[in-house]
Write a protein that holds these residues in place. Structure first.
Motif, short mmCIF file in Angstrom:
data_model
loop_
_atom_site.label_atom_id
_atom_site.label_comp_id
_atom_site.label_asym_id
_atom_site.label_seq_id
_atom_site.Cartn_x
_atom_site.Cartn_y
_atom_site.Cartn_z
N LYS A 144 0.83 -1.20 0.00
CA LYS A 144 0.00 0.00 0.00
C LYS A 144 0.87 1.25 0.00
CE LYS A 144 -3.53 2.46 2.66
NZ LYS A 144 -4.33 2.47 3.91
N SER A 145 1.92 1.26 0.83
CA SER A 145 2.78 2.43 0.90
C SER A 145 3.53 2.65 -0.40
CB SER A 145 3.76 2.31 2.08
OG SER A 145 4.65 1.22 1.88
N LEU A 146 3.98 1.57 -1.02
CA LEU A 146 4.68 1.69 -2.30
C LEU A 146 3.72 2.09 -3.41
CD1 LEU A 146 7.07 -1.43 -2.17
CD2 LEU A 146 7.63 0.96 -1.69
N GLY A 147 2.53 1.49 -3.41
CA GLY A 147 1.55 1.80 -4.44
C GLY A 147 1.09 3.24 -4.39
N SER A 148 1.01 3.82 -3.20
CA SER A 148 0.58 5.21 -3.09
C SER A 148 1.59 6.17 -3.69
CB SER A 148 0.35 5.56 -1.61
OG SER A 148 1.58 5.51 -0.89
N ALA A 202 14.12 3.89 -5.89
CA ALA A 202 14.55 3.16 -4.70
C ALA A 202 14.55 4.05 -3.46
CB ALA A 202 15.93 2.55 -4.92
N GLU A 203 15.12 5.26 -3.57
CA GLU A 203 15.16 6.17 -2.41
C GLU A 203 13.75 6.54 -1.96
OE1 GLU A 203 17.66 7.09 -0.70
OE2 GLU A 203 19.40 6.55 -1.92
N LEU A 204 12.88 6.79 -2.94
CA LEU A 204 11.49 7.13 -2.61
C LEU A 204 10.81 5.96 -1.93
CD1 LEU A 204 9.08 9.06 -2.79
CD2 LEU A 204 8.63 8.16 -5.10
N ALA A 205 11.12 4.74 -2.39
CA ALA A 205 10.51 3.54 -1.81
C ALA A 205 10.92 3.39 -0.35
CB ALA A 205 10.92 2.31 -2.61
N VAL A 206 12.19 3.60 -0.05
CA VAL A 206 12.67 3.49 1.34
C VAL A 206 12.01 4.55 2.21
CG1 VAL A 206 14.69 3.76 2.82
CG2 VAL A 206 14.86 2.40 0.75
#
Length: 802
Positions: free
Chosen positions: A323-327, A353-357
């Motif tokens: 959910k956090s990645l999909g948003s 990648a940085e945004l995902a973390v």
């Protein structure tokens, strides 16, 4: 109707005339066609680079002018002012703001396709073809996801069908790929390789018979030919297989290209603009063959490690992650999850990648504070290798091949069908890994890359044997032996694809100084797999290279005894390094030349058999000397000189007569039984009288007649029907730490195995607890360059089975 799509390399200044020829030939054949084009040459990358410079306040105008000049080169009179002016305004604004949105980026990149349709249309019209430049933004309506827009199907289809009703018949519509527009008429792009997607949508909406995708290669290959030189073209694929390839990085396809074609069962053919005789790869509803199809690569990715042992058993963790990645519009291409603890590996686009973390840390902020989540980190410089069609039941074959080549995947997973497997590896290992996997599952032959150190009598003979036998081994065993390096003490000859029969001359002409580091670096630079280093040097210093060679991926084969007879600490250290690196060291020729002695002893010892004694004639030269001396009534010096003349001994025969060579061989056998003896533990009977030990070799040979009386006394003092033999004898309680090692001249009955020995043969008696007083006897040629080289060759072939 057929839809023809042309990629950027096909449309480059060097290739665009071929594109025009293809289109013209289709029209001459009476085909109804529509054409989809990408930006020409490297235009998209160039525009992206200019955009980045502008946003960084760097000088970009010179690169922009070079871009304009390149795009004008083929059609200098064509008016590109609308596109160029648009670029100048956009870039000026980006430069002032020092930033740009995805929306602005789409507008900038779109100019490449708009220039392309003008150029192709002009060139077709110059040949009298009724061509019409078609801006896809007028037809293809999308959502507002700039950079990766999705078509609005109903509106787009209606627009395209109506447009082709007006512009059809003899008209060739040249359509811009990659771009569309939203309902506000703002420019959007369809994502990576989106021109293919444009072409497949057109094919669907127009009910085309076939989509022909023209690129710079002959079709889809079993692997990227840039990575694997012997990659093979795939003649036919199914839609599902092609879709997997697209999803897992096959550059020639867009991940969404296949879906519109499946809906209408429209064939897709991948063709080479520059090789029109080739029929390419045909993608249909059903493949004509079974099994593994291809290896694809994703290299612009990063691996996210999410570890949280405190979350074990908690419900909803995975849902929170996605959910956090999909948003944040972050797609996960691969996921691998541990069961014993909460550890998850996620592969995402490197750019995100940085945004995902950041997103995950925000979502799990509380869990990080309570230590339920240990850490969330990025592993950069990784790549994904996907084996399309790989059945998990046979995955151990390529996986084991990787391990043998010191490539340990960071993670792997398989699809629900169990027919595709993906691996994440370090990017620096990618090239070699793809070659290893491809060789294992597609290779007509397994390639073995060999470096030979020492090109003396044994080394040179070995090289000639390998060159001569390579075709037969390839045909019979499907193994390609490739000697990529030959080194002597001064120079090294390096050849990625292998030396030939002129290797000696080329070695003499080589300007590269002999160095093991040169060989290691060459193997790394050319991503060579299945490496074997062969030591034929008899050089004590060279054994210091064994450990670096093993640590850099080489198995070892050696006719050099020294590594096995120096200190026991080095002996154990080398074997520990071999074990740590999953490498093998074979040295069958160290004792019995080409005889299967060490293998036999290892097998007996490893199976638990208690070996109680090993005795025999270990030296072919001393075998010849004492066999002949015992049988014939001739002086010892006469026999010794004959052995020297026939090449049975070393140039200085004292190397044989001193007993050190036999002692080294005996020590090797002791250590095969896990005994910890050192060379100093061996009792050696030196056959050279003390007065001859310090003279020169020439003086010794000239005065060897003085040995006659000494050996006559020994010979005459024997019992009847006895003969002399110079033997090595390992005995005592061999279950202890050390055994007794004797090297000596003995008198034995002539009717025993030792006594009946002939010529220069060697013989070994292996006594075991099970066999009692009846030894296992191994006998055969114990010396000679041909025999020794053939034994080394045998060790190489044993290694290939790994």
């Amino acid at each position: 109707m057929k839809v023809l799509k042309f990629g950027g390399k096909s449309l480059s200044n060097e290739g665009i005339s071929k594109v025009i020829d293809i289109i013209e030939s289709k029209i001459d054949n009476g085909d109804r066609i529509t054409v989809v084009v990408s930006a020409r040459g490297n235009a998209t990358n160039e525009l992206e680079s200019i955009l980045q410079k502008a946003s960084s306040s760097e000088v970009y105008q010179e690169q922009l002018e070079a871009f304009k000049l390149s795009q004008r080169q083929i059609t200098p009179l064509l008016d590109f002012n609308p596109e160029f002016n648009k670029l100048e305004k956009l870039l000026e604004g980006v430069s002032l703001l020092e930033d740009f949105s995805t929306k602005v980026k789409d507008e900038v990149l779109a100019q490449g396709e708009l220039i392309a349709i003008k150029t192709v249309t002009e060139l077709l019209q110059q040949r009298g073809i009724n061509a019409n430049a078609t801006d896809a933004r007028l037809l293809l309506k999308t959502d507002e996801s700039f950079g990766n827009a999705q078509p609005i199907e109903g509106v787009s289809k209606e627009n395209i069908v109506n447009y082709y009703k007006k512009h059809n018949g003899t008209t060739v519509n040249v359509v811009s790929g990659f771009i569309g527009s939203n309902l506000k008429n703002e420019t959007t792009t369809l994502g990576r390789n989106g021109s293919n997607y444009t072409a497949s949508l057109l094919a669907n909406y127009l009910d085309a018979d076939e989509l022909q995708n023209y690129t710079h290669v002959d079709g889809i290959f079993t692997a990227n030919p840039d990575l694997v030189s012997d990659a093979k073209k795939i003649e036919e694929l199914s839609f599902s297989e092609a879709n997997e390839l697209a999803n897992f990085g096959a550059n020639i396809l867009h991940a969404k290209t296949i879906i519109p074609l499946i809906e209408k069962n429209i064939n897709l053919r991948i063709l080479n603009t520059f090789n029109q005789k080739d029929e390419g790869t045909l993608i249909t509803a059903k493949s004509s063959a079974k099994g593994i199809k291809s290896i694809s690569v994703l290299d612009n990715v990063a691996l996210l490690n999410f570890e949280g042992r405190g979350l074990l058993g908690k419900v909803g963790v995975d849902a929170r992650i996605f959910k956090s990645l999909g948003s944040h519009d972050i797609s996960v291409s691969i996921i691998s999850q541990g069961s014993s603890e909460r550890g998850i590996g996620l592969v995402v686009d490197k750019e995100k990648a940085e945004l995902a973390v950041k997103a995950l840390k925000h979502e799990f902020e509380y869990d990080l504070k309570t230590k339920d989540v240990n850490h969330i980190s990025i592993v950069n410089d990784v790549a994904v290798i996907s084996i399309i069609g790989q059945d998990l039941s046979e995955f151990h074959l390529p996986y084991n091949a990787l391990i043998q080549n010191q490539i340990v995947p960071l993670l792997f997973n398989n699809t629900i069908t169990g027919k595709n497997v993906s691996l994440v590896v370090k990017k620096e290992e990618l090239h070699k890994a793809v070659n290893v996997i491809h060789g294992q599952i597609f290779g007509v032959a397994k390639k073995i890359n060999i470096a030979v150190f020492g090109k003396g009598l044994v080394g040179g003979t070995l090289i000639e044997q390998i060159i001569k036998s390579t075709p037969a081994i390839l045909d019979r065993r499907k193994i390609q032996l490739n000697i990529f390096a030959v080194a002597n003490s001064k120079k090294v000859l390096l050849s990625q694809h292998g030396i030939d029969e002129n290797w000696q001359a080329k070695l003499n002409e080589s300007s590269i100084e002999s160095s093991v580091d040169e060989v290691i670096d060459f193997a790394k630079a050319h991503h060579l797999e299945n490496l074997i280093a062969v030591d034929n040097t008899a050089n004590q210093d060279f054994i210091e290279n064994y450990i670096p060679l093993v640590e850099n991926g080489f198995d070892l084969v050696s006719s050099n005894k020294i590594a096995n007879t120096v200190s026991h600490s080095f002996y154990k250290k080398l074997r520990q390094v071999l074990e740590n690196n999953k490498k093998t060291y074979l040295y069958e020729t160290n004792v019995g030349a080409g005889l299967p002695l060490i293998d036999t002893i290892k097998l007996l010892h490893d199976s638990g058999e208690n070996i109680t004694r090993i005795r025999g004639v270990f030296s072919g030269s001393l075998s010849f000397i004492f066999n002949k001396y015992s049988e014939e009534n001739v002086p010892f010096a006469t026999v010794l000189k004959e052995a020297i003349e026939n090449g049975y001994t070393e140039p200085d025969p004292r190397e044989d007569l001193c007993g050190n060579d036999v002692a080294r061989k005996l020590l090797i056998l002791a250590r095969e039984l896990d005994l910890e003896n050192e060379f100093e533990d061996i009792h050696i009977e030196n056959l050279i009288p003390e007065e001859f030990r310090d003279s020169s070799a020439a003086e010794f040979i000239d005065n060897c007649d003085k040995l006659n009386d000494h050996f006559n006394k020994i010979k005459d003092g024997q019992e009847e029907n006895h003969v002399l033999r110079y033997i090595g004898d390992l005995h005592g309680d061999l279950q202890q730490t050390k055994g007794n090692l004797d090297v000596k001249l003995v008198s034995v009955p002539e009717n025993t195995p030792l006594g009946s020995l002939k010529g220069s043969d060697a013989i070994f008696e292996i006594y075991t607890e099970s066999y009692g007083n009846q030894p296992i006897v191994i006998q055969g040629a114990g010396a000679g360059a041909e025999v020794t080289a053939r034994g080394v060759f045998g060790d190489i072939l044993r290694l290939t089975k790994k």
